[in-house]
Design a protein around this motif. Structure first.
Motif, PDB file in Angstrom:
ATOM      1  N   LEU A  33      36.593  25.679  40.992  1.00 30.03           N
ATOM      2  CA  LEU A  33      35.315  24.996  40.740  1.00 30.03           C
ATOM      3  C   LEU A  33      34.271  25.428  41.766  1.00 30.03           C
ATOM      4  CD1 LEU A  33      36.489  21.369  39.848  1.00 30.03           C
ATOM      5  CD2 LEU A  33      35.507  23.048  38.292  1.00 30.03           C
ATOM      6  N   LEU A  34      34.699  25.544  43.030  1.00 29.09           N
ATOM      7  CA  LEU A  34      33.785  25.998  44.069  1.00 29.09           C
ATOM      8  C   LEU A  34      33.343  27.437  43.804  1.00 29.09           C
ATOM      9  CD1 LEU A  34      35.604  24.646  47.257  1.00 29.09           C
ATOM     10  CD2 LEU A  34      33.672  23.635  46.081  1.00 29.09           C
ATOM     11  N   LEU A  35      34.293  28.254  43.385  1.00 40.02           N
ATOM     12  CA  LEU A  35      33.990  29.652  43.102  1.00 40.02           C
ATOM     13  C   LEU A  35      33.002  29.773  41.943  1.00 40.02           C
ATOM     14  CD1 LEU A  35      34.771  32.667  43.699  1.00 40.02           C
ATOM     15  CD2 LEU A  35      36.515  32.430  41.956  1.00 40.02           C
ATOM     16  N   HIS A  36      33.259  29.026  40.875  1.00 34.82           N
ATOM     17  CA  HIS A  36      32.385  29.101  39.700  1.00 34.82           C
ATOM     18  C   HIS A  36      31.051  28.408  39.951  1.00 34.82           C
ATOM     19  CE1 HIS A  36      35.205  30.696  36.486  1.00 34.82           C
ATOM     20  NE2 HIS A  36      35.911  30.681  37.592  1.00 34.82           N
ATOM     21  N   GLY A  37      31.031  27.471  40.905  1.00 29.61           N
ATOM     22  CA  GLY A  37      29.777  26.833  41.273  1.00 29.61           C
ATOM     23  C   GLY A  37      28.982  27.655  42.270  1.00 29.61           C
ATOM     24  N   GLY A  38      29.533  28.813  42.679  1.00 25.89           N
ATOM     25  CA  GLY A  38      28.824  29.689  43.608  1.00 25.89           C
ATOM     26  C   GLY A  38      28.941  29.278  45.064  1.00 25.89           C
ATOM     27  N   ALA A  39      29.847  28.327  45.365  1.00 22.45           N
ATOM     28  CA  ALA A  39      29.934  27.825  46.743  1.00 22.45           C
ATOM     29  C   ALA A  39      30.757  28.743  47.639  1.00 22.45           C
ATOM     30  CB  ALA A  39      30.542  26.426  46.750  1.00 22.45           C
ATOM     31  N   ILE A  40      31.746  29.432  47.070  1.00 28.58           N
ATOM     32  CA  ILE A  40      32.531  30.387  47.853  1.00 28.58           C
ATOM     33  C   ILE A  40      32.643  31.674  47.038  1.00 28.58           C
ATOM     34  CG2 ILE A  40      33.889  28.713  49.168  1.00 28.58           C
ATOM     35  CD1 ILE A  40      36.131  28.988  47.152  1.00 28.58           C
ATOM     36  N   HIS A  41      32.952  32.757  47.712  1.00 27.60           N
ATOM     37  CA  HIS A  41      32.994  34.052  47.032  1.00 27.60           C
ATOM     38  C   HIS A  41      34.413  34.544  46.782  1.00 27.60           C
ATOM     39  CE1 HIS A  41      28.711  34.211  47.518  1.00 27.60           C
ATOM     40  NE2 HIS A  41      28.837  34.026  48.822  1.00 27.60           N
ATOM     41  N   LEU A  42      35.393  33.911  47.430  1.00 26.67           N
ATOM     42  CA  LEU A  42      36.779  34.322  47.242  1.00 26.67           C
ATOM     43  C   LEU A  42      37.637  33.075  47.262  1.00 26.67           C
ATOM     44  CD1 LEU A  42      38.961  36.608  47.196  1.00 26.67           C
ATOM     45  CD2 LEU A  42      38.986  36.434  49.683  1.00 26.67           C
ATOM     46  N   ALA A  43      38.270  32.780  46.155  1.00 27.59           N
ATOM     47  CA  ALA A  43      39.057  31.546  46.088  1.00 27.59           C
ATOM     48  C   ALA A  43      40.430  31.764  46.700  1.00 27.59           C
ATOM     49  CB  ALA A  43      39.207  31.090  44.635  1.00 27.59           C
ATOM     50  N   GLY A  44      40.867  30.797  47.497  1.00 26.73           N
ATOM     51  CA  GLY A  44      42.212  30.849  48.058  1.00 26.73           C
ATOM     52  C   GLY A  44      43.201  30.289  47.054  1.00 26.73           C
ATOM     53  N   ALA A  45      44.477  30.615  47.206  1.00 24.30           N
ATOM     54  CA  ALA A  45      45.526  30.052  46.355  1.00 24.30           C
ATOM     55  C   ALA A  45      46.473  29.275  47.241  1.00 24.30           C
ATOM     56  CB  ALA A  45      46.274  31.159  45.619  1.00 24.30           C
ATOM     57  N   VAL A  46      47.179  28.323  46.648  1.00 25.48           N
ATOM     58  CA  VAL A  46      48.040  27.474  47.455  1.00 25.48           C
ATOM     59  C   VAL A  46      49.379  28.136  47.718  1.00 25.48           C
ATOM     60  CG1 VAL A  46      49.082  25.199  47.612  1.00 25.48           C
ATOM     61  CG2 VAL A  46      46.905  25.484  46.494  1.00 25.48           C
ATOM     62  N   LYS A  47      49.875  28.933  46.786  1.00 25.39           N
ATOM     63  CA  LYS A  47      51.147  29.621  46.969  1.00 25.39           C
ATOM     64  C   LYS A  47      50.952  30.896  47.782  1.00 25.39           C
ATOM     65  CE  LYS A  47      53.026  26.674  44.087  1.00 25.39           C
ATOM     66  NZ  LYS A  47      53.602  25.467  44.645  1.00 25.39           N
ATOM     67  N   ALA A  48      52.055  31.441  48.251  1.00 21.61           N
ATOM     68  CA  ALA A  48      52.048  32.724  48.954  1.00 21.61           C
ATOM     69  C   ALA A  48      50.966  32.763  50.034  1.00 21.61           C
ATOM     70  CB  ALA A  48      51.847  33.883  47.968  1.00 21.61           C
TER      71      ALA A  48
END
Length: 514
Positions: A33-48
């Motif tokens: 949601l942050l990524l698609h809202g333009g708030a961040i440019h690279l989304a983190g993932a919870v795994k790995a």
């Protein structure tokens, strides 16, 4: 103050929390949601976690090591002219009390469901908290990129188990390897759209069945919490996220009125500023040993340097360094409006549930303190670290991470800590050691239930001998009885039916709340 400006800013605020069972993909959805809202440019993932950047919303080192969220954070961003305040809550069931308090600051909730597992235990608990508050609930069925239940089965379970009707706004085109995206069933004005050409026959049949037998869209019912708009997608592959976000900002409510202790409602367009503290977090920046209070603005315009009142202490406070929050990151802001969540530096004068306001003092209805279920006697391993130990315990209790209970008249000598889950005790040990330098010795106690007791003739010493319980006091000297089992509690209630056995702490009078 410009009344038109105030109403305009209120109308474009959307403040919501995401609720789910652990592992339903909540933190991943938050990041996307942050990524698609333009708030961040690279989304983190919870795994790995070793190979990927850490997620924005999980700022505590322990969260990054474990791959779970154990504390609430606030994330703010703009989307299509709307100002969105996303309250990210812990998914782990041991931290449900933090989630309950955070939901008190939200105007809507997004209920995230794993398409393969359906409605799970933690989702049911959190749904009931939202239901009691009567806030709108949006359903997002996640992980369609994996094989799971049929979409109708998931919606049917929501209706059967949770007792709320659903109205799909999007519909999946297949699932697992065949998942190619989502159909938008409504246009911009939420009128039914014709099924697109080239839609697979099976999906076309499902949509026709929805139109014939499904609930019609009704925004009034949505806003009353009687109808849940449903969306499908995959947060991991980012399919269906844009469609959800676009519809959500148009459907979700703007900030509404809030109830005071005396039962009166405060409208957000009331020109005088007011708000309440729903969370306190110490040491978000370990280098500065700071303490931040999370304030939900409820009415009026907040501006930097405002002189507000703290009714509990009957004293003025100048709020000179308000911060906009974004996970662990923050920046000083000049103003905020109803619906916004801001961070205030706190020297120890604020508590969870406190009201801050301009003009004649009043209080918003207090946030409930729930009864703990796990208890342990604690002491500092090194007697020379006693001061750090007591300071750390006190600060973590003020955050709401634990509750400190005392032997009658015993003060901080051999305190007992109460927690909702075992992982909270682990976090307590971790944070006391890493943030305050105090190692902890924990002695688990055999009690599993607590009730705040009041009634004529209640004598703690005599009651302990009579019922096999332990009577202690909370921070406001209210008596609490700890029980080993439901049977012990039922026996005590049977012996003293005229007494009150409360699962939440009584609201102390202003003069006694310190």
């Amino acid at each position: 103050m410009d009344e038109h400006k105030l109403r305009l800013e209120i109308s474009r605020r959307r403040t919501f929390a995401i609720i789910s069972h652990p592992d339903a993909g909540k933190t991943t959805l938050t990041e996307k949601l942050l990524l698609h809202g333009g708030a961040i440019h690279l989304a983190g993932a919870v795994k790995a976690r070793g190979a990927q950047r850490h997620v924005t919303s999980d700022w505590m080192e322990l969260e990054r090591q474990r791959g779970i969220s154990v504390t609430s954070s606030v994330l703010q961003f703009e989307h299509r002219g709307f100002r969105i305040n996303l309250l990210d809550t812990p998914g782990h069931q041991d931290f449900s009390e933090d989630t309950y308090r955070t939901l008190a600051a939200a105007d809507a909730a997004v209920m995230l469901i794993d398409s393969a597992k359906g409605v799970e235990a933690q989702t049911r608990k959190l749904f009931q908290v939202c239901r009691r508050r009567g806030i709108p609930i949006f359903t997002f069925v996640n992980k369609l990129d994996r094989l799971g239940r049929e979409p109708f089965d998931n919606l049917h379970e929501v209706e059967e188990v949770l007792g709320i009707r659903t109205c799909p706004i999007t519909w999946p085109r297949g699932q697992g390897q065949d998942f190619t995206g989502v159909l938008q069933l409504f246009d911009e004005d939420f009128r039914r759209r014709a099924v697109e050409d080239g839609t697979p026959a099976k999906v076309r049949e499902e949509v026709e069945l929805l139109e014939a037998a499904g609930d019609p869209f009704d925004r009034e019912k949505v806003l009353k919490g009687e109808l849940s708009p449903a969306f499908f997608g995959s947060a991991m592959t980012e399919v269906g996220v844009d469609e959800f976000l676009d519809a959500f900002v148009r459907l979700a409510p703007q900030p509404g009125p809030r109830l005071r202790v005396d039962g009166l409602a405060v409208e957000p367009a009331e020109p005088r500023f007011s708000g309440f503290i729903f969370k306190i977090q110490a040491n978000m920046d370990p280098a500065h040993r700071d303490r931040l209070a999370f304030l939900r603005v409820c009415s009026g315009r907040f501006y930097r340097g405002i002189d507000a009142r703290l009714p509990r202490e009957e004293k003025p406070l100048r709020l000179s360094t308000p911060h906009q929050l974004f996970g662990a990151d923050r920046q000083v802001i000049e103003e905020a409006w109803p619906g916004d969540v801001i961070g205030l530096f706190d020297t120890g004068s604020l508590r969870i549930g406190d009201t801050l306001c301009e003009g004649p003092p009043f209080e918003y209805a207090e946030l409930p303190r729930f009864s703990p279920e796990i208890f342990a006697r604690v002491r500092a391993k090194d007697a020379l670290k006693r001061k750090q130990f007591e300071k750390g315990l006190e600060q973590l209790a003020q955050e709401g991470a634990i509750q400190i209970l005392h032997a009658r008249g015993g003060g901080m000598r051999d305190p007992i800590v109460g927690a909702v889950g075992a992982l909270q005790l682990e976090v307590l040990q971790y944070r006391l050691l890493h943030e305050y330098g105090a190692d902890l010795v924990l002695e688990r106690l055999p009690y599993h239930l607590a009730r705040w007791v009041s009634g004529a003739g209640f004598d703690p010493a005599r009651f302990e001998a009579e019922v096999d319980s332990l009577c202690v006091e909370d921070r406001d000297q209210n008596p609490i009885a700890l029980f080993k089992s439901e049977w012990n509690l039922s026996y005590a209630m049977g012996r003293h039916p005229s007494w009150t056995w409360a699962p939440t702490a009584p609201v102390a009078p202003l003069s006694k709340r310190r």
